[in-house]
Design an enzyme around this catalytic site. Structure first.
Site, short mmCIF file in Angstrom:
data_model
loop_
_atom_site.label_atom_id
_atom_site.label_comp_id
_atom_site.label_asym_id
_atom_site.label_seq_id
_atom_site.Cartn_x
_atom_site.Cartn_y
_atom_site.Cartn_z
N GLN A 115 -24.32 -44.98 7.24
CA GLN A 115 -23.36 -45.83 7.94
C GLN A 115 -23.98 -46.37 9.23
OE1 GLN A 115 -19.17 -43.86 7.92
NE2 GLN A 115 -20.58 -42.17 7.58
N HIS A 150 -23.19 -50.29 6.54
CA HIS A 150 -22.49 -51.00 7.62
C HIS A 150 -23.39 -52.05 8.29
CE1 HIS A 150 -19.28 -47.56 8.08
NE2 HIS A 150 -19.06 -48.35 7.05
C1 BJW Z 1 -24.05 -34.27 14.84
C2 BJW Z 1 -24.99 -34.27 15.83
C3 BJW Z 1 -26.18 -33.64 15.50
C4 BJW Z 1 -23.32 -35.26 16.64
N1 BJW Z 1 -26.31 -33.11 14.31
N2 BJW Z 1 -24.12 -33.76 13.65
C5 BJW Z 1 -6.10 -45.92 6.21
C6 BJW Z 1 -6.62 -45.11 5.20
C7 BJW Z 1 -7.85 -45.40 4.63
C8 BJW Z 1 -8.59 -46.48 5.06
C9 BJW Z 1 -8.09 -47.27 6.06
C10 BJW Z 1 -6.84 -47.00 6.61
N3 BJW Z 1 -6.63 -47.94 7.56
C11 BJW Z 1 -7.68 -48.77 7.62
C12 BJW Z 1 -8.58 -48.37 6.70
C13 BJW Z 1 -9.90 -48.96 6.43
C14 BJW Z 1 -10.90 -48.70 7.51
C15 BJW Z 1 -10.85 -47.25 7.96
O1 BJW Z 1 -11.47 -46.38 7.37
N4 BJW Z 1 -10.15 -46.93 9.02
C16 BJW Z 1 -10.04 -45.54 9.48
C17 BJW Z 1 -10.24 -45.48 10.96
C18 BJW Z 1 -8.74 -44.97 8.97
N5 BJW Z 1 -12.20 -49.00 6.95
C19 BJW Z 1 -12.67 -50.23 6.91
O2 BJW Z 1 -12.07 -51.17 7.41
C20 BJW Z 1 -13.98 -50.43 6.19
N6 BJW Z 1 -13.84 -51.46 5.23
C21 BJW Z 1 -12.98 -51.36 4.21
O3 BJW Z 1 -12.26 -50.40 4.05
O4 BJW Z 1 -13.03 -52.46 3.41
C22 BJW Z 1 -12.03 -52.58 2.41
C23 BJW Z 1 -12.52 -52.10 1.11
C24 BJW Z 1 -13.27 -50.96 0.96
C25 BJW Z 1 -13.66 -50.52 -0.27
C26 BJW Z 1 -13.29 -51.22 -1.37
C27 BJW Z 1 -12.55 -52.37 -1.24
C28 BJW Z 1 -12.16 -52.80 0.01
C29 BJW Z 1 -15.07 -50.88 7.14
C30 BJW Z 1 -15.43 -49.83 8.12
C31 BJW Z 1 -16.45 -50.38 9.12
C32 BJW Z 1 -16.76 -49.37 10.20
N7 BJW Z 1 -17.54 -49.99 11.21
C33 BJW Z 1 -18.11 -49.17 12.27
C34 BJW Z 1 -18.84 -50.09 13.27
C35 BJW Z 1 -20.15 -50.59 12.69
C36 BJW Z 1 -20.81 -51.56 13.61
C37 BJW Z 1 -21.27 -50.92 14.88
O5 BJW Z 1 -22.03 -49.95 14.85
O6 BJW Z 1 -20.88 -51.42 15.92
O7 BJW Z 1 -19.01 -48.22 11.70
S1 BJW Z 1 -16.92 -48.15 13.10
C38 BJW Z 1 -17.97 -46.76 13.28
O8 BJW Z 1 -17.48 -45.65 12.50
C39 BJW Z 1 -19.30 -47.16 12.64
C40 BJW Z 1 -19.69 -45.90 11.94
O9 BJW Z 1 -20.64 -46.20 10.92
C41 BJW Z 1 -18.40 -45.38 11.44
C42 BJW Z 1 -18.40 -43.91 11.13
O10 BJW Z 1 -18.62 -43.14 12.27
P1 BJW Z 1 -19.57 -41.86 12.18
O11 BJW Z 1 -20.93 -42.26 11.82
O12 BJW Z 1 -18.93 -40.83 11.35
O13 BJW Z 1 -19.65 -41.42 13.72
P2 BJW Z 1 -18.67 -40.49 14.57
O14 BJW Z 1 -18.99 -40.72 16.00
O15 BJW Z 1 -17.28 -40.63 14.16
O16 BJW Z 1 -19.11 -39.02 14.17
C43 BJW Z 1 -20.37 -38.48 14.55
C44 BJW Z 1 -20.48 -37.10 13.95
O17 BJW Z 1 -21.77 -36.60 14.21
C45 BJW Z 1 -19.49 -36.07 14.55
O18 BJW Z 1 -18.85 -35.38 13.49
C46 BJW Z 1 -20.38 -35.12 15.36
O19 BJW Z 1 -19.91 -33.78 15.35
C47 BJW Z 1 -21.67 -35.25 14.60
N8 BJW Z 1 -22.87 -34.96 15.37
N9 BJW Z 1 -24.42 -34.92 16.95
C48 BJW Z 1 -25.29 -33.17 13.40
N10 BJW Z 1 -27.16 -33.57 16.42
#
Ligand code: BJW
Ligand code: ZN
Length: 292
Positions: A115, A150
């Site tokens: 991601q 992403h």
């Molecule tokens: C360590 C560590 C170390 C620290 N060792 N660990 C309700 C239900 C379901 C879905 C939805 C809903 N409402 C809306 C939605 C859809 C929405 C969504 O999921 N929303 C939720 C918030 C509920 N999703 C979307 O809109 C996606 N698109 C979509 O659904 O399209 C429709 C579709 C899909 C499939 C089929 C058909 C149609 C798009 C999502 C885009 C996310 N974009 C971002 C920004 C990217 C650009 C940028 O970088 O600026 O992506 S948001 C941000 O979150 C970024 C990340 O990739 C993403 C995930 O975050 P991640 O990587 O998990 O980071 P953190 O900070 O949350 O976690 C870090 C972790 O690391 C922690 O757990 C720490 O403990 C750990 N950690 N150090 C090991 N050393």
């Protein structure tokens, strides 16, 4: 009733060796040790803004100058940081000869689905082997070594739906007006840049945007990912809070058809109670010891 996840490295390695179709699903924690801030928890602020609220198309059109300063800062950071031991462990694991040395089947498959938009996994792979090896492991389109679902912070995409041109452009700065704005991190200084002075599409000259996937947008390569998830017998979840869909749903899908899940995270994360294996700690330490 659900059993507690195992923390045994040797049991994990038994499962690893007997797996043929392996995926790793990575999030921001993978790059944390490289110095790249995660999205949630501490580090989730840029200037005074919540980074999650900036990852939408609405935020971009409301204030393209601010959004471009945010992404310029992220580009400079990503390009200045280096891959860490967790990136390298995954890069080595994507080499078939490395997997066969570990005792996996010769025809075992591995794809890293990340991601992250920072490009560090790709850089780790490029530092781990030759371009010829990368080409040979990229030949099967159904099993690429990695998918950046992403997008990439170094990609620039035309904002006009009629054009939509995307290109790789890691220039620093990407345009003169953004130069130096990466230094304004904590203070409440805001430079307002006219749209004409922001990055423009090289084809049609419309306003360009970062080539990343914002909330409400469809991630890249979803069909390919769905096939990989469907056939996976092991899903290695690394450094993601597992809160953003569709990525957050993949581990449960793998388990639903009988595959195993191993979670590597600094802390507890969503859904990890159901994992078969749970390795809590920094992934730059736990991954090399489990995959090596
Ligand atoms: C360590 C560590 C170390 C620290 N060792 N660990 C309700 C239900 C379901 C879905 C939805 C809903 N409402 C809306 C939605 C859809 C929405 C969504 O999921 N929303 C939720 C918030 C509920 N999703 C979307 O809109 C996606 N698109 C979509 O659904 O399209 C429709 C579709 C899909 C499939 C089929 C058909 C149609 C798009 C999502 C885009 C996310 N974009 C971002 C920004 C990217 C650009 C940028 O970088 O600026 O992506 S948001 C941000 O979150 C970024 C990340 O990739 C993403 C995930 O975050 P991640 O990587 O998990 O980071 P953190 O900070 O949350 O976690 C870090 C972790 O690391 C922690 O757990 C720490 O403990 C750990 N950690 N150090 C090991 N050393
Ligand atoms: Zn264009």
């Amino acid at each position: 009733k659900a059993r507690k996840p195992s923390t045994s490295i040797s049991d994990f390695q038994k499962v690893l060796k007997s797996s043929k179709n392996i995926i790793a699903l990575a999030g921001a924690g993978l790059s944390a040790a490289s110095g790249i801030p995660t999205f949630r928890g501490t580090g989730g602020l840029w200037r005074k803004f919540d980074v999650i609220s900036m990852a939408t198309e609405d935020a971009f059109y409301e204030n393209p100058s601010r959004l471009w300063q945010f992404y310029h800062y992220r580009r400079e950071k990503a390009n200045a940081c280096k891959p860490n031991l967790a990136h390298y462990a995954l890069a080595e694991f994507s080499l078939p000869y490395f997997r066969s040395q570990l005792g996996l089947a010769k025809d075992s498959k591995f794809t890293l689905i990340t991601q992250n938009v920072d490009g560090l996994s790709k850089r780790a792979l490029e530092e781990t082997c030759t371009p010829e090896v990368i080409q040979s492991i990229s030949e099967d389109p159904a099993h690429p070594p990695m998918i950046e679902m992403h997008g990439r912070v170094n990609d620039v995409k035309c904002s006009s739906p009629k054009c939509g041109h995307i290109e790789f452009n890691p220039a620093s700065p990407i345009c003169p007006a953004l130069d130096g704005t990466e230094a304004f991190v904590d203070e409440d200084i805001e430079k307002t840049i006219a749209e004409d002075d922001l990055p423009r599409c090289s084809k049609c000259k419309a306003l360009a945007r970062p080539g990343v996937v914002w909330f409400g947008e469809v991630p890249y390569d979803l069909e390919k990912i769905d096939d990989l998830v469907e056939e996976a017998d092991l899903c290695i979840v690394v450094g993601t809070s597992s809160t953003v869909y569709p990525a957050a749903g993949y581990a449960a899908e793998v388990q639903a058809h009988g595959g195993k899940v191993a979670v590597f995270n600094l802390e507890r994360s969503a859904g990890d109670k159901k994992a078969n294996f749970l390795f809590l700690g920094p992934c730059e330490e736990t991954l090399p010891s489990c995959l090596g």
